[in-house]
Design a protein around this motif. Structure first.
Motif, PDB file in Angstrom:
ATOM      1  N   SER A  49       0.840  -1.764   0.243  1.00 38.02           N
ATOM      2  CA  SER A  49       0.021  -0.042  -0.196  1.00 38.02           C
ATOM      3  C   SER A  49       0.880   1.264   0.063  1.00 38.02           C
ATOM      4  N   THR A  50       0.273   2.537  -0.610  1.00 36.72           N
ATOM      5  CA  THR A  50       1.053   3.227  -0.898  1.00 36.72           C
ATOM      6  C   THR A  50      -0.059   4.417   0.412  1.00 36.72           C
ATOM      7  N   TYR A  51       0.891   5.498   1.192  1.00 35.36           N
ATOM      8  CA  TYR A  51      -0.047   6.145   1.778  1.00 35.36           C
ATOM      9  C   TYR A  51       0.525   7.514   1.575  1.00 35.36           C
ATOM     10  N   ALA A  52       0.300   8.868   1.318  1.00 40.00           N
ATOM     11  CA  ALA A  52       0.604  10.024   1.721  1.00 40.00           C
ATOM     12  C   ALA A  52       1.725  10.276   2.941  1.00 40.00           C
ATOM     13  N   ILE A  53       2.840  11.760   2.722  1.00 40.48           N
ATOM     14  CA  ILE A  53       3.168  11.747   4.326  1.00 40.48           C
ATOM     15  C   ILE A  53       2.419  12.787   4.657  1.00 40.48           C
ATOM     16  N   ARG A  54       2.586  12.968   6.269  1.00 34.39           N
ATOM     17  CA  ARG A  54       1.882  14.531   6.545  1.00 34.39           C
ATOM     18  C   ARG A  54       2.667  15.680   6.470  1.00 34.39           C
ATOM     19  N   ASP A  55       4.291  15.511   6.206  1.00 29.46           N
ATOM     20  CA  ASP A  55       4.292  16.441   6.043  1.00 29.46           C
ATOM     21  C   ASP A  55       5.532  15.943   5.013  1.00 29.46           C
TER      22      ASP A  55
ATOM     23  N   GLU B 161       7.126   8.513  14.869  1.00 29.25           N
ATOM     24  CA  GLU B 161       7.160   9.638  14.496  1.00 29.25           C
ATOM     25  C   GLU B 161       6.693   9.772  13.416  1.00 29.25           C
ATOM     26  N   VAL B 162       7.471   8.182  12.204  1.00 23.02           N
ATOM     27  CA  VAL B 162       7.058   7.783  10.886  1.00 23.02           C
ATOM     28  C   VAL B 162       5.655   7.698  10.627  1.00 23.02           C
TER      29      VAL B 162
END
Length: 282
Positions: A141-147, A167-168
């Motif tokens: 799965s791919t996920y966006a990174i918050r920042d 944190e990740v």
């Protein structure tokens, strides 16, 4: 006669009858091989597949050979991924970035504020076994990174200077896509291959309503990746059309000896638009 009779009895008691030593040896080899195969099969769990896929995705790979063959449709992209964290259920989280390499080994820093145009995407991969009820081995799965800006060049930093695992995990944001990987059939050049479901996942870039992804892990640690976007009528509105991108592992010297691409005059438009923004949501 007595000796012969005794020998025959002893032979029968051992269960080998009149078999010679060659037959006995072959039988033992066959039995041993069967036991070994059974043990290997039992140990080849879905978590083993998950670890193997994670290792295959990790590292630095380039599409420069493909770009050399067909520079009109493919760029020299760098695929870079490394371990970032592990979930409580043992799912692996990898940081992933894809960058278009500038020609002649020029550093991205030389482009100043324009360097961002060479950056295709930054994502988290989450790798885990498929659920038992599904006919696949590994979920990717791919996920966006918050920042995402804080994670740029994540893999290039020493481990003690990276975001820590907790944190990740906290920075794993919107789910984007999931590819369901299966072991390749015997005789094929790949180890794993799979795709998103036929109806894909939501995507709105360049008039798309959904996107699909395909991925193959080859035996030589090569990755083939194909992302495409479609509108409501099923027309492809972004992504390469001919074949997937082919990312091949490169030696360490590739950092300073990049493949010299001759970018076309329309490079600025292509970087800012069709080819380079296509993955902003993937």
């Amino acid at each position: 006669m007595g000796t012969g009779s005794g020998s025959g009895s002893e032979s029968n008691e051992n269960g080998w009858g009149g078999a010679g030593p060659g037959v006995v040896l072959k039988t033992l080899v066959v039995i041993g091989g069967a036991i070994l195969l059974r043990r290997l099969t039992k140990s080849n769990t879905r978590w083993d597949h998950t670890r193997l896929v994670s290792r295959s995705l990790t590292g630095q790979k380039y599409s420069k050979e493909q770009a050399a063959r067909d520079s009109d449709n493919y760029f020299n992209l760098r695929w870079l991924s490394c371990p970032a964290a592990e979930m409580v259920d043992s799912s692996k989280i990898l940081y992933f970035e894809k960058v278009c390499m500038p020609p002649n080994g020029i550093s991205l820093s030389n482009f100043g504020s324009h360097a961002r145009k060479f950056w295709l995407n930054e994502r988290f991969f989450m790798v885990k076994p498929c659920p038992n009820e599904m006919k696949c081995d590994v979920e990717l799965s791919t996920y966006a990174i918050r920042d995402a800006e804080e994670y740029k060049n994540f893999c290039d930093h020493p481990k003690d200077q990276r975001s820590q695992p907790e944190e990740v995990i906290g920075d794993v944001a919107e789910h984007l896509t999931t590819i369901y990987l299966k072991r390749c059939e015997r005789g094929k050049h790949c180890l794993y291959e799979g795709s998103t479901p036929p109806d894909g996942f939501p995507n709105t870039w360049n008039g798309a309503t959904y996107c699909t992804s395909e991925l193959s892990v080859l035996k030589n640690n090569e990755i083939h990746s194909w992302d495409r976007g479609y509108d409501d009528d099923g027309n492809q509105v972004w992504g390469v059309k001919g074949a997937p991108y082919e990312f091949k592992p490169a030696p360490a010297s590739s950092f300073v000896d990049m493949f010299p691409l001759n970018f076309p005059q329309s490079m600025e438009k292509r970087i800012g638009g069709y080819l380079f923004s296509e993955n902003d949501r993937l």
